[in-house]
Design a protein around this motif. Sequence first.
Motif, PDB file in Angstrom:
ATOM      1  N   CYS A 164       0.846  -1.193   0.000  1.00 25.00           N
ATOM      2  CA  CYS A 164       0.000   0.000   0.000  1.00 25.00           C
ATOM      3  C   CYS A 164       0.881   1.243   0.000  1.00 25.00           C
ATOM      4  O   CYS A 164       1.604   1.506   0.963  1.00 25.00           O
ATOM      5  CB  CYS A 164      -0.924   0.010   1.215  1.00 25.00           C
ATOM      6  N   SER A 194      -3.084  -2.299  -2.777  1.00 25.26           N
ATOM      7  CA  SER A 194      -4.297  -1.550  -2.418  1.00 25.26           C
ATOM      8  C   SER A 194      -5.143  -1.183  -3.628  1.00 25.26           C
ATOM      9  O   SER A 194      -6.372  -1.198  -3.558  1.00 25.26           O
ATOM     10  CB  SER A 194      -3.925  -0.298  -1.625  1.00 25.26           C
ATOM     11  N   THR A 210      -6.067  -3.396   2.863  1.00 26.35           N
ATOM     12  CA  THR A 210      -5.123  -4.236   2.126  1.00 26.35           C
ATOM     13  C   THR A 210      -4.514  -5.296   3.033  1.00 26.35           C
ATOM     14  O   THR A 210      -4.392  -6.471   2.653  1.00 26.35           O
ATOM     15  CB  THR A 210      -4.016  -3.364   1.509  1.00 26.35           C
TER      16      THR A 210
END
Length: 696
Positions: A164, A194, A210
């Motif tokens: 992410c 993500s 995520t």
Amino acid sequence: MTAGNIRVATDVGGTFTDLLVCEYDDATGTAVVRSAKADTTPGGYEEGVFAVMAKAGVEAEAVDFLAHGTTVVINALTERTGVRVGLITTEGFRDTLEIARGNRPDFFNLHYRKPEPFVPRHLRRELPGRMDYHGREMRSLDLAPLPEFVADFQAEAVEAVAICFIHAYANPAHEQAALAELKRLWPEVAAISSHQITREWREYERTSTTVLSAYVQPVAQNYLRRLDSGLAERGFGGGLYVMQSNCGVDSVDTVSHIPITMVESGPASGVWGAAELGRLIGEPNVLALDIGGTTAKCSLIEDSNVRIRTDYWIGRNRASSGYPIMVPVVDLVEIGNGGGSIAWVDDFGKLRVGPRSAGAIPGPAAYGRGGNEATTTDANLWLGRINRDYFCGGAVKADMNAVQRAIGEVGARLGVDGDEAARGIVRIANNNMVNALKLISVNRGFDPRDFTLVAFGGGGAMHAAALAQELGVTEVVVPADASVFSAWGMMMSDLRRDDMRTLLVDLVAGNAARIETAFAETEARALSRFAAEGIEASRIGLARLGRFRYQGQEHTTEVPLESGPVTADGIAAIEARFHEAYEREYTYRLDATVEMVALHVVSTVEIGRLAMAPRETTGRTPGEARKGTRRVDYALEGIHEAAIYDGQKLEPGMAFDGPAIVEDPGTTVVIHPGQDAEVDGFGNIRIHVRNGAKRP
């Protein structure tokens, strides 16, 4: 079962695994619908699916379509039975999970501690590289440290990796590059980034989502693989679809890669079923109430539209702020009050019900499986609301000695007899459910008196009439096959995908072209994914929604958009819709600039819904469906001699007055004194609650 157009839906709940099977005969144009229940099998949920199919006499090789809802994801999260996860994020953002938000539920608790992150700090790694919030590269991505990260993760027995990066919602290029290199270095690891889940902003929420998806990915994949292979071994060759939290189904392959989308798959199918039933019977405004063995869930449906949100939190309660999951989830309120909810007396001598549940094992005391704590089911049995001689449709002999002991212990702690303790349990459970229904309606700016209450699940019909009376609702609808209604909802679902994208612009005519371009690009991406799966564009339905706020505010209100391109002339109509929706929920509107924050595209593909037709009648009278009478304690209106009806013998057109009880193998319908009921053309029981309230 003979071969034919056979559709099956299975729903794994906390206590039971439900099945609904529909065999449609093309030659005669008729359909036969049957249902069955089997115990849920924790640790191997697919075994419960196979068991309930066998119980219903469903041969896998004859099935053309199977939809499946499961609690495997929510259970893995709440029980912390996922895998060890490593996180790779942007340099400087290693502690996003721990910083989290300042939303402390117990604000004055000086000893409050934030929830423990699902990824410990030593398993979080940073990569140099940066995008800005427009998606422009500020600093190129440096993948040189990645081999060292992989070696560390392998040494730490990491099984899944979450990626992410800051502002990946605006431009996912860095995430895509990191994910590709990670899979090259470590092909066997479960990995997710993500942008594959959401393109909305809010760094903490995206990171949490995520991580949680990575945490359950191997668990969900293994489960779905076992289910798929087990069905194949039994000869299944039809289409297998998995229910998601957005009220739609999707393919096993798609859901396996992003399993977090099925975090609330069971409740979503029930809510969708309530919306579809409302359309069928001409009731577009519905309060959906699902009472199962462990929880009670409720949702509000306005104009046949189910509300979908992406600000879902798991584990949020009075002691914890919980964890955000930014995926499309049906808007619902869920409380720990179901048939198996345990009654207990707190340190102040007050009676409580839930949230702890007896579950499937040992279950309520009445099951005779070793349960020794009183539950809502035990209280209903003791009061005669449930027939002790027809418990679970006669499949289980109620252990009334165990019920007496369990209820008696609660009464002893309260200083009352067993009867009064049982009444108290039912009243407290009802009160908890009324509060939940108010949260989904009154607290959102809706009057419950404007809605019809659709009650389902094994316990919905037991409590719905009392709840409606309290809320001023004038009609309760108990669906046919109410105990497996969530499975029915899956039969009515389309393949559905939701694409959200952050787009921060003022809602003015000059930005219409920019807004339209963003919608068109998002729709094109959705269509390309379907095309890659061989689904023609002509089969795909697209709907647009936008999320707006007054400039300077923090949160948004979602508004559906008219079909067709966004034009400068159409901006005023969109703004008017926002003002109206905002005022209804918050009671006021502002003379301020409206800002668009995100767009939402819903793409659907119809995969063959269950075709409903009115039921045939044999000409039986209500008297022929009547089994006799029984003394029933209604907990609120005293003890009455209630008429008892066999739910399997009720037919369209039948009508009768309360006090009455309708007994069905999967559920019991409690009709209070002063109420009356009728059976509609589709076999639903419609209870008229004469409480003096009038719907405008």
